[in-house]
Design an enzyme around this catalytic site. Structure first.
Site: not given
Length: 265
Positions: A157-158
């Site tokens: 999850i960036e």
């Protein structure tokens, strides 16, 4: 610590924060392992190098490449199977949900990608945070849910607002690998280039620099140039090679060889 399993990662959600780095070389892998980093993202070729497990026997590793480097679903399966055979613990997949599903159906632990996905950033507005509006926060959640339903056990999850990550963590069983998405992730992930200060370009806001390898490389490069320059000067001036750098032969051998050359050359 023994090498973690998928079961361990899931069981330790919210109990232990894992450290994760992208390592590109065996030297980096060995350093990360000795430093206590538990999880690595690695180039696929590293998995096939028997030396890798010698320097990092207990690391949980995700080999990964962009989907456009691999191809479609069948290509992903052909790519992933040998990696698992040679010691990968999971694979990174930014391909389709169908691909994630097929990998998972074959028992391969899959890590998807949500939020800022560099190879797909055009869909979310470019290289910036994803999830700052209600619509984009909903989009990140929808991505997570779809990947979970397809069989992924983890997602990177960036660059997602940390409060959005926190809310998602409370509603999903996925193992969240946070790259700039806050402490609610179950692992914190950075690139070794940023951690070591090797990146001469823009350093992302979420990255933290712990060393200045770029300055050290500049110093080493100056030493290279200076040493090579002295070598070139000595060659040009006839100072190298000196007698101590030469291999001698007995005089009678040289004379006999010269006589032989005169008769046979």
């Amino acid at each position: 610590m023994p090498r973690p399993t998928v079961h361990d990662l899931r069981a330790n959600r919210g109990k232990h924060q894992y450290a994760m780095l992208r390592v590109e070389t065996l030297v980096e892998a060995e350093a990360a392992a000795k430093a206590g980093v538990e999880m690595f993202s690695v180039p696929p070729a590293m998995v096939f190098d028997r030396r890798f497990r010698e320097v990092a026997p207990d690391a949980f590793i995700f080999p990964g490449e962009n989907y456009f480097e691999i191809g479609g679903t069948e290509d992903f399966l052909r790519w992933a199977m040998p990696l698992m055979k040679h010691g990968a613990d999971a694979v990174y997949c930014s391909g389709s949900l169908r691909t994630v599903r097929e990998l998972a159906d074959h028992g391969i632990p899959v890590c998807g990608h949500v939020g800022l996905i560099p190879s797909k950033a055009t869909w979310t507005g470019g290289f910036k945070a994803v999830g700052k509006t209600l619509g984009l926060a909903q989009h990140v959640w929808t991505q997570c849910k779809a990947l979970e339903d397809a069989g992924a056990f983890a997602v990177e999850i960036e660059v997602v607002p940390h409060a959005i990550t926190q809310a998602i963590a409370e509603k999903t069983d996925l193992f969240l690998i946070s790259m700039g998405a806050g402490p609610a992730g179950h692992a914190q992930y950075l690139f070794t280039d940023d951690v070591l200060g090797q990146n001469r370009g823009r350093v992302p806001r979420h990255a933290k620099v712990y060393a200045d390898f770029a300055a050290e490389e500049d110093r080493l490069q100056a030493l290279r140039i200076e040493a090579m320059g002295r070598f070139a000067i000595e060659v040009h001036e006839g100072l190298y090679p000196a007698p101590q750098h030469l291999v001698d032969s007995q005089t009678e051998v040289v004379e006999a060889f010269r006589d032989w050359l005169d008769q046979n050359a």
